[in-house]
Design a protein around this motif. Structure first.
Motif, short mmCIF file in Angstrom:
data_model
loop_
_atom_site.label_atom_id
_atom_site.label_comp_id
_atom_site.label_asym_id
_atom_site.label_seq_id
_atom_site.Cartn_x
_atom_site.Cartn_y
_atom_site.Cartn_z
N CYS A 145 0.84 -1.21 0.00
CA CYS A 145 0.00 0.00 0.00
C CYS A 145 0.87 1.25 0.00
N GLN A 146 1.90 1.24 0.83
CA GLN A 146 2.78 2.41 0.90
C GLN A 146 3.49 2.65 -0.43
N ALA A 147 3.86 1.57 -1.12
CA ALA A 147 4.50 1.72 -2.44
C ALA A 147 3.56 2.42 -3.42
N LEU A 148 2.28 2.08 -3.37
CA LEU A 148 1.28 2.76 -4.21
C LEU A 148 1.13 4.22 -3.80
N HIS A 149 1.04 4.46 -2.50
CA HIS A 149 0.89 5.83 -2.01
C HIS A 149 2.10 6.69 -2.39
N ASP A 150 3.28 6.09 -2.34
CA ASP A 150 4.50 6.83 -2.70
C ASP A 150 4.47 7.30 -4.15
N GLU A 151 3.76 6.57 -5.00
CA GLU A 151 3.63 6.95 -6.41
C GLU A 151 2.41 7.83 -6.65
N GLY A 152 1.73 8.22 -5.56
CA GLY A 152 0.57 9.10 -5.70
C GLY A 152 -0.73 8.39 -5.97
N TYR A 153 -0.77 7.06 -5.75
CA TYR A 153 -1.99 6.28 -6.01
C TYR A 153 -2.68 5.90 -4.71
N VAL A 154 -3.99 5.77 -4.77
CA VAL A 154 -4.76 5.14 -3.71
C VAL A 154 -5.34 3.85 -4.29
N TYR A 155 -5.28 2.76 -3.55
CA TYR A 155 -5.63 1.44 -4.08
C TYR A 155 -7.15 1.22 -4.17
#
Length: 586
Positions: free
Chosen positions: A329-339
């Protein structure tokens, strides 16, 4: 007859998973000499510089093979490779061990404590002349500019590690020495490598990396699941024998549901996120009727499947899975995404027991105006359901994922999602919501779950409660995954081992078909609307930028193929099938 066919396909799939080594069924489509010459001529002047090439894993592997097999400079190459390995490692323990090994191997003593002593010993160990002028020039030219072999993954964990290891060697030490040794190596081998067969083969694979793949490049195994627009199959890349998962989405079904943008979002998000905790996109391509995603093959089934088998997970299992999912989840958030769709069904297990987040169909960029419920009811965060005084839906951000994470963590621990439970349904109905969906939504907005002490110890109840705080600004995770990592429930977790992907999983799935039967998965019906739907040119143009190859994954695939070929001691060629095609599964 249908059951017999299912059994045959299951057997083929299991056989493919348990085979030792790749079994290609198609020749690599190497370019002819003129095509390759033209391709080389089209590249920038510095494309084939050794520093540039060695920023990629496959050319670095090819150079290493050439140096070790054709020259007397193996020591320099080994040092360069060890420096690359050191920089990829996470954490003081792992880096300290690698540092000690490097000092022992190249410095001659574990008591070497400074760059001058180590450089001196290196000069004796590795035949070369390293002067202060070399050091100054190569440090200025190479270190810190993202060039040279040491740049491979070098910055990935620098901030977390803090540039320290157990032997008190500064990271810059290895930058400097690697720069010097690589400069010497380049002087000695660059010309020979450029004229070698290994260099020519490297160029052939770099050419193929840029070529689009197509449906015929893959052989299908059994169906593993069904998505919103098509099926997910196990498959094999015909040229390398590498196993993957193929997600197929039918363009007509996408069009009928007006989901073109969601489909494109998934493709872009998968390409943007590079994490061992998120299923990786390998290839993307299109046909006239379908779009395809080639992904990591996770043969262990999803966590919903395993929860159904076990009822609930042990604490060790729950902690391990939660830690990996949280980092995904944090990897997605780091790229500006919400899952936006976190649930056990969307967490896949590999044959090694490691889990990854999959299905990024609802993932999207976080904006100031992002609103509306998405995902699965019962895992929705309250802010997805809230409306302002004017009745308009309210915006939300990354914290909706931490709410869903809390729901899923409680499900891991107890076997029940708090807002998909009888208690949640009763809460909503007692408040006057007779429809099941509205009752669950009301519980999501107002109910505070109770934590049965038979399943939840004090720390488990505390972390779940804090993840399910209605106010997202007070919710655990508002300031990122570090807040969760520091919670006492995770106190037994060795984060260095988890983040570096070296932690041994608590459970290894059997080598079997860890998925629902093909009859339970079912098929799509082609109703009247589907049959009447026509794809126009504008529908095809939606996917004009769909094709993509993951460079790192392709190069890893090639390296694995070449390593196995080398171990065999002969070229790895496909069997000559009677029909001459790629679809024979052996």
């Amino acid at each position: 007859m249908e059951e017999l066919q299912d059994a045959i396909e299951d057997a083929q799939y299991v056989n493919a998973m348990t085979d030792e080594g790749p079994k290609p069924s198609k020749e690599w489509p190497y370019p002819d000499k003129q095509t390759l010459t033209d391709w080389k001529a089209s590249k920038p002047s510095d494309f084939f510089d050794l520093e540039k090439l060695c920023e990629q894993s496959m050319p670095l592997y090819m150079l290493s093979r050439y140096v070790k097999e054709e020259t007397s400079n193996s020591a320099e190459m080994l040092f360069v490779e060890d420096c690359c390995r050191y920089r990829r490692l996470y954490g003081n323990v792992a880096r300290g061990a690698q540092c000690t090994a490097m000092v022992e191997a190249f410095g001659g003593s574990t008591e070497v404590q400074n760059i001058d002593m180590l450089e001196s010993n290196l000069e004796r160990k590795i035949h070369g002349s390293y002067t202060d002028a070399d050091l100054e020039k190569m440090t200025a030219d190479t270190v810190g500019k993202g060039t040279g072999p040491l740049a491979l993954g070098g910055a990935l964990w620098d901030e977390a590690v803090g540039g320290h290891n157990s032997k008190n060697y500064d990271d810059l030490l290895w930058d400097k020495l690697d720069a010097i040794v690589f400069a010497q190596l380049k002087t000695k081998v660059a010309a020979g490598f450029k004229g070698s067969l290994m260099h020519e083969k490297m160029c052939q694979f770099l050419y193929l990396q840029e070529a689009a793949v197509e449906e015929d490049d893959f052989a299908l195994f059994r169906v593993l699941g069904r998505g919103g627009f098509g099926m997910v199959n196990g498959c094999k890349k015909c040229t390398s024998g590498k196993l993957y998962a193929m997600k197929v989405m039918n363009k007509k079904r996408v069009k009928l549901k007006r989901s073109e943008q969601l489909t494109l979002n998934e493709r872009v998000a998968l390409a943007a996120v590079d994490s061992p905790f998120v299923v990786s996109l390998k290839y993307a391509f299109v046909s006239e009727v379908d779009v395809f995603l080639i992904l990591d093959l996770m043969t262990g089934g999803d966590l919903s499947f395993h929860l159904a088998q076990k009822q609930k997970f042990s604490k060790e299992e729950a902690q391990y899975y939660a830690a990996r999912i949280m980092l995904g989840c944090q990897a997605l958030h780091d790229e500006g995404y919400v899952y936006r769709d976190l649930k056990p069904e969307n967490i896949l297990m590999g044959d090694d027991g490691k889990v990854r987040i999959t299905d990024l169909g609802l993932a999207c960029k976080i904006t100031k105006t992002l609103h509306g419920a998405a995902g699965t009811r019962g895992y929705w965060a309250p802010e997805m359901l809230r409306r302002d005084k004017k009745g308009k839906k309210m915006p939300y951000g990354h914290c909706v994922d931490w709410w869903s994470f809390g729901c899923m963590l409680a499900e891991f621990i107890s076997g029940v999602c708090p807002f998909r439970s009888e208690a949640a349904l009763k809460y909503g109905q007692d408040k006057g919501k007779t429809e099941k969906e509205k009752a669950i939504d009301l519980a999501t907005l107002e109910m505070d779950p109770e934590w049965d002490p038979e399943s939840f110890d004090e720390d488990a109840a505390d972390i779940c409660s804090k993840l399910l705080i209605k106010d997202e600004k007070k919710r655990l995770g508002w300031n990122g995954a570090k807040e969760l990592m520091d919670h006492p429930w995770f106190k037994e977790i060795d984060w260095e081992m988890i983040i570096s992907d070296r932690q041994v999983p608590p459970y290894i799935p059997p080598k079997d078909v860890n998925a629902a039967s093909q009859s339970d998965i079912g098929q799509f019906s082609e109703d009247k609307a589907f049959k009447n739907c026509k794809l126009e040119e504008k529908d095809q143009q939606v996917y004009k930028d769909w094709n993509w190859t993951n460079p790192r994954s392709f190069q890893t695939e090639v390296i694995e193929f070449l390593m196995y070929e080398k171990a065999l001691g002969r070229p790895l060629t496909p069997p000559r099938a009677a029909n001459g095609g790629c679809c024979q599964i052996s």
